[in-house]
Design an enzyme around this catalytic site. Sequence first.
Site: not given
Length: 505
Positions: A270-273, A295
């Site tokens: 997933g996206v993010g830090n 993705e």
Amino acid sequence: MPTFDRIQYPGFQDKIMTAEQAAALIPEHANVGMSGFTGSGAPKEVPLALAKRIEELHAQGKEFKIGLWTGASTAPEIDGALAKVNGINMRMPYQSDPIARQRINEGSMQYCDIHLSHVAQFVWFGFYGKLNVAVVEVTGVLPDGRLIPSTSVGNNKTWLEQADMIILEVNDRQSMGLAGMHDIYYGTDLPPRRKPIPMVKPSDRIGEPYLRCDPNKVIAVVPTHKSDRNSPFKPADAEFVQIAGHLIEFFEHEVKKGRLPANLLPLQSGVGNIANAVLAGLNKGPFENLTAYTEVLQDGMLEMLRTGKLASASATAFSLSPEAEKEFTENIDFYRDKVVLRPQEISNHPELIRRLGLIAMNAMIEADIYGNVNSTHVMGSSIMNGIGGSGDFARNAYLSIFMAKSSAKKGDISCIVPMVSHTDHTEHDVQILVTEQGLADLRGLSPKQRAKVVIENCAHPDYRPMLKDYYERALKTAPGKHTPMLLDEALSWHQRFNDTGSMKP
């Protein structure tokens, strides 16, 4: 207006115009499909011009709103600008903009939160009505009218096919080196005519490098010169590093047990830090010749491609910091044969996720002691972003992993609770939970067994005794012993936070 050298199709020369002129062609109440996925490949000029037009119309006492459909979240030029002028009636399928979030939670904007793999097919099914206008950023237009995609694909294929009218933004800030990096599959069909998708490994190319476009539907072509608007990633803090360490230790254990190959299985992140921290850990870890089917391609995966840890990566978009975007553009020839960008109906396709056997790693807001996960709502009723693709991957992956810090708001919120305040991923779709405290392997466990493992391994020490006390009392007094629940207390932690600002008594 002079011609633009990236617009090589002769029939588009007389359709070149300003963003303001193009925005004026979008009718009131139109459903508008815009390109963009996490800020990459989003149109840069037409949405801003449309927002200005809407603001002027509202000042005149006229009502004007659109339905906004995208691939996923977008840049401030779309979600932020249009939400600020209250120009969106219905938003789907995902957003992460603070102004849009405020509009949704105050009730002035409708929001349909959708699994990302569902969007294109549901539009084809006609479930959401007619798509009136597509506004799509491209890198260039070929002499035969085909389009060189930009830094994201998302739902652009479907928008171009389904829309009555098309507005193209041709952005010469996007590198022409992107040409050939995309794989646009045109083999999907409606039931009952569907056929298996011919892919057996993440690097397979099964489609075409360009987007098709009916030139007769194009009503405007807008030259632009703006970079993508992606946010920088923060350096990984100690808790994120600990989460990464727990996961890598778990992967090593699974390899020793023979449940994973030495190079693991294709990674989805997933996206993010927190995701970038895990990727950084994998880059330093013992695994070689990794692959990714995900993705978005973030800084962490770009670094893994540079070091050779990652052999190939398939995604639907980039989501890079400004520094990583610069590095990517300067070395795009190196990345071209290692990266494939696909439509999100393929990148998130349940059949392919199951077939390829992905390791899915996604963030969560909270989990409960029985393994249910909330990834979208704060305190049950306020949307944060949306489910995105996490549901596509969680239900179909070889391993379904959810990650979060064990507490939030300086310790006033426990991310492990008696019952989640909103359920996005049921206990049936969650196999592994990870916090900085440890990892809970829930595979093959009953609800009561899961509760003990989650509390012991994932809960913050400040909340662990409270969770144990709740579970033990529920086990004694709840009428059902399969999933012991104290209904009058299950959501009391959330209510206490709303009342006092802390989940602690």
